[in-house]
Write an enzyme that holds these catalytic residues in place. Structure first.
Site, PDB file in Angstrom:
ATOM      1  N   ALA A  28      14.067  10.654  50.956  1.00 51.47           N
ATOM      2  CA  ALA A  28      13.421   9.486  50.331  1.00 51.47           C
ATOM      3  C   ALA A  28      13.906   8.157  50.897  1.00 51.47           C
ATOM      4  CB  ALA A  28      13.676   9.520  48.816  1.00 51.47           C
TER       5      ALA A  28
ATOM      6  N   GLY B 211      11.075   6.627  56.319  1.00 50.62           N
ATOM      7  CA  GLY B 211       9.835   7.184  56.846  1.00 50.62           C
ATOM      8  C   GLY B 211       8.865   7.745  55.825  1.00 50.62           C
TER       9      GLY B 211
ATOM     10  N   VAL C 254      20.384  18.450  51.451  1.00 52.20           N
ATOM     11  CA  VAL C 254      19.526  19.599  51.141  1.00 52.20           C
ATOM     12  C   VAL C 254      20.025  20.898  51.766  1.00 52.20           C
ATOM     13  CG1 VAL C 254      17.425  18.220  50.779  1.00 52.20           C
ATOM     14  CG2 VAL C 254      17.910  19.153  53.062  1.00 52.20           C
TER      15      VAL C 254
ATOM     16  N   SER D  30       5.251  20.625  60.101  1.00 53.46           N
ATOM     17  CA  SER D  30       4.884  19.779  61.252  1.00 53.46           C
ATOM     18  C   SER D  30       3.821  20.502  62.056  1.00 53.46           C
ATOM     19  CB  SER D  30       6.107  19.550  62.150  1.00 53.46           C
ATOM     20  OG  SER D  30       5.702  18.960  63.368  1.00 53.46           O
TER      21      SER D  30
ATOM     22  N   TYR E 139      13.410  22.924  66.322  1.00 49.47           N
ATOM     23  CA  TYR E 139      12.574  22.203  65.343  1.00 49.47           C
ATOM     24  C   TYR E 139      11.280  22.978  65.056  1.00 49.47           C
ATOM     25  CZ  TYR E 139      10.018  18.230  63.311  1.00 49.47           C
ATOM     26  OH  TYR E 139       9.297  17.399  62.483  1.00 49.47           O
TER      27      TYR E 139
ATOM     28  N   ILE F 188       3.606  10.521  63.630  1.00 48.80           N
ATOM     29  CA  ILE F 188       3.606   9.506  62.579  1.00 48.80           C
ATOM     30  C   ILE F 188       4.689   8.471  62.925  1.00 48.80           C
ATOM     31  CG2 ILE F 188       3.805   9.112  60.078  1.00 48.80           C
ATOM     32  CD1 ILE F 188       1.506  11.067  60.906  1.00 48.80           C
TER      33      ILE F 188
HETATM   34  P1  NAP Z   1      13.051  10.041  59.004  1.00 50.72           P
HETATM   35  O1  NAP Z   1      12.464   8.681  58.966  1.00 50.72           O
HETATM   36  O2  NAP Z   1      14.174  10.327  59.930  1.00 50.72           O
HETATM   37  O3  NAP Z   1      13.447  10.458  57.501  1.00 50.72           O
HETATM   38  C1  NAP Z   1      14.139  11.640  57.215  1.00 50.72           C
HETATM   39  C2  NAP Z   1      15.120  11.371  56.094  1.00 50.72           C
HETATM   40  O4  NAP Z   1      15.770  12.607  55.768  1.00 50.72           O
HETATM   41  C3  NAP Z   1      16.221  10.377  56.494  1.00 50.72           C
HETATM   42  O5  NAP Z   1      16.471   9.463  55.458  1.00 50.72           O
HETATM   43  C4  NAP Z   1      17.405  11.299  56.719  1.00 50.72           C
HETATM   44  O6  NAP Z   1      18.663  10.651  56.567  1.00 50.72           O
HETATM   45  C5  NAP Z   1      17.171  12.346  55.639  1.00 50.72           C
HETATM   46  N1  NAP Z   1      17.989  13.520  55.833  1.00 50.72           N
HETATM   47  C6  NAP Z   1      18.457  14.046  56.993  1.00 50.72           C
HETATM   48  N2  NAP Z   1      19.208  15.119  56.752  1.00 50.72           N
HETATM   49  C7  NAP Z   1      19.246  15.287  55.401  1.00 50.72           C
HETATM   50  C8  NAP Z   1      19.881  16.229  54.554  1.00 50.72           C
HETATM   51  N3  NAP Z   1      20.656  17.222  55.032  1.00 50.72           N
HETATM   52  N4  NAP Z   1      19.684  16.102  53.202  1.00 50.72           N
HETATM   53  C9  NAP Z   1      18.933  15.099  52.702  1.00 50.72           C
HETATM   54  N5  NAP Z   1      18.330  14.164  53.462  1.00 50.72           N
HETATM   55  C10 NAP Z   1      18.472  14.268  54.804  1.00 50.72           C
HETATM   56  O7  NAP Z   1      11.913  11.111  59.389  1.00 50.72           O
HETATM   57  P2  NAP Z   1      10.367  11.173  58.976  1.00 50.72           P
HETATM   58  O8  NAP Z   1       9.592  10.935  60.189  1.00 50.72           O
HETATM   59  O9  NAP Z   1      10.111  10.431  57.740  1.00 50.72           O
HETATM   60  O10 NAP Z   1      10.256  12.745  58.684  1.00 50.72           O
HETATM   61  C11 NAP Z   1      10.078  13.249  57.362  1.00 50.72           C
HETATM   62  C12 NAP Z   1       9.649  14.704  57.467  1.00 50.72           C
HETATM   63  O11 NAP Z   1       8.407  14.774  58.174  1.00 50.72           O
HETATM   64  C13 NAP Z   1      10.636  15.558  58.257  1.00 50.72           C
HETATM   65  O12 NAP Z   1      10.729  16.834  57.656  1.00 50.72           O
HETATM   66  C14 NAP Z   1       9.984  15.663  59.613  1.00 50.72           C
HETATM   67  O13 NAP Z   1      10.375  16.818  60.293  1.00 50.72           O
HETATM   68  C15 NAP Z   1       8.516  15.674  59.229  1.00 50.72           C
HETATM   69  N6  NAP Z   1       7.608  15.290  60.301  1.00 50.72           N
HETATM   70  C16 NAP Z   1       7.643  14.018  60.814  1.00 50.72           C
HETATM   71  C17 NAP Z   1       6.745  13.684  61.821  1.00 50.72           C
HETATM   72  C18 NAP Z   1       6.700  12.319  62.433  1.00 50.72           C
HETATM   73  O14 NAP Z   1       5.923  12.121  63.388  1.00 50.72           O
HETATM   74  N7  NAP Z   1       7.449  11.345  61.952  1.00 50.72           N
HETATM   75  C19 NAP Z   1       5.842  14.634  62.302  1.00 50.72           C
HETATM   76  C20 NAP Z   1       5.855  15.906  61.749  1.00 50.72           C
HETATM   77  C21 NAP Z   1       6.728  16.217  60.739  1.00 50.72           C
HETATM   78  P3  NAP Z   1      19.329  10.017  57.918  1.00 50.72           P
HETATM   79  O15 NAP Z   1      18.489   8.838  58.273  1.00 50.72           O
HETATM   80  O16 NAP Z   1      20.698   9.655  57.471  1.00 50.72           O
HETATM   81  O17 NAP Z   1      19.290  11.117  58.943  1.00 50.72           O
END
Ligand code: NAP
Length: 246
Positions: free
Chosen positions: A12, A15, A61, A141, A154, A187
């Site tokens: 939360a 992103g 998590v 994803s 991944y 995204i």
């Molecule tokens: P993001 O901006 O990096 O956000 C992810 C968040 O999860 C960050 O706040 C991160 O903290 C936190 N996190 C990491 N490890 C954790 C843990 N062990 N326990 C709890 N929180 C943790 O990434 P996002 O792009 O929003 O991605 C969100 C989801 O969408 C992910 O599952 C990603 O794989 C998926 N996704 C994203 C895309 C894309 O294009 N962005 C595409 C496909 C799927 P830190 O910042 O401290 O690491």
């Protein structure tokens, strides 16, 4: 659309997870924001604090004690299991297979796949105990469907999330707990900020809608899946990709 719903959102603090918190709060949900990134979570909370009785809880998590503690605290604080869970916590550690370390393989599986499993289990148990009709949304994803160079860890974790989602949907359907997966394409978030510009430009050419998506477009799909508007949808994988690799 989500008035009266208690929603726990992992990842939360950044992103997509942050956008889910914002969209859900604007739709009337009470948000429990969970993340390892406490500063990020507080920033998210500052964006929604005037809209309800929301809370932040630090949670890793990939650690079962941390996840179980999160769900216990929610039950203590709100006297109810959450009605909705969105699993958005996720990480990348990209390297081609020959260069990827075992440690980086394990780390990505631990957070993305095991972390999703741990939260599904803990929230599912709480929903069953309180007889709460629930909706769980797992962020997978597109790469979990297509694979990707440099992402064996991944892609495997995200393909695993699809299998987990479908299995959980089969087990929980009779209790009116729905479980679905959202497959984002590209995204714009801190996760994709590190992708080299020329790769982003090449990817854009492949996207029928011709642009990168924004986190709210994923959050809107999550809101639909969390709401009664999707009451007959479970075990589904919804691609939100601008048409990429359809
Ligand atoms: P993001 O901006 O990096 O956000 C992810 C968040 O999860 C960050 O706040 C991160 O903290 C936190 N996190 C990491 N490890 C954790 C843990 N062990 N326990 C709890 N929180 C943790 O990434 P996002 O792009 O929003 O991605 C969100 C989801 O969408 C992910 O599952 C990603 O794989 C998926 N996704 C994203 C895309 C894309 O294009 N962005 C595409 C496909 C799927 P830190 O910042 O401290 O690491």
């Amino acid at each position: 659309m989500l008035t009266g719903r208690l929603a726990v959102v992992t990842g939360a603090g950044s992103g997509i997870g942050r956008a889910v918190c914002r969209v859900f709060a604007s739709e009337g949900a009470t948000i429990i924001a969970a993340d390892t990134n406490e500063k990020g979570m507080e920033e998210t909370m500052s964006m929604i604090k005037d809209t309800g009785d929301h809370q932040t809880y630090p949670c890793d998590v990939s650690n079962s004690a941390s996840v179980n503690d999160l769900v216990s605290k929610i039950k203590e604080r709100y006297s109810s299991a959450p009605h909705v869970a969105v699993n958005s916590a996720g990480i990348t550690r990209d390297r081609t297979m020959m260069k990827l370390t075992e440690e980086d393989f394990d780390k990505v599986i631990d957070v993305n796949l095991k972390g999703t499993w741990l939260l599904n289990r803990a929230v599912g148990k709480a929903m069953l105990a309180d007889k709460v009709p629930g909706s769980i949304v797992n962020i997978s994803s597109l790469v979990g469907k297509t694979g990707n160079i440099g992402q064996t860890n991944y892609a495997a974790s995200k393909a695993g999330v699809i299998g987990l989602t479908k299995s959980m949907a089969k087990e929980m359907g009779k209790f009116n707990i729905r479980v679905n997966a959202v497959l984002p394409g590209f995204i714009e978030t801190p996760m994709t900020d590190v992708v080299p510009e020329h790769l982003m430009q090449m990817t854009k050419l492949l996207i029928p809608l011709g642009r990168i998506g924004n986190p709210e477009e994923i959050a809107n799909t999550c809101a639909f899946l969390a709401s009664d508007k999707s009451s007959y949808i479970t075990g589904a994988t919804i691609e939100v990709t601008g048409g990429l690799f359809m």
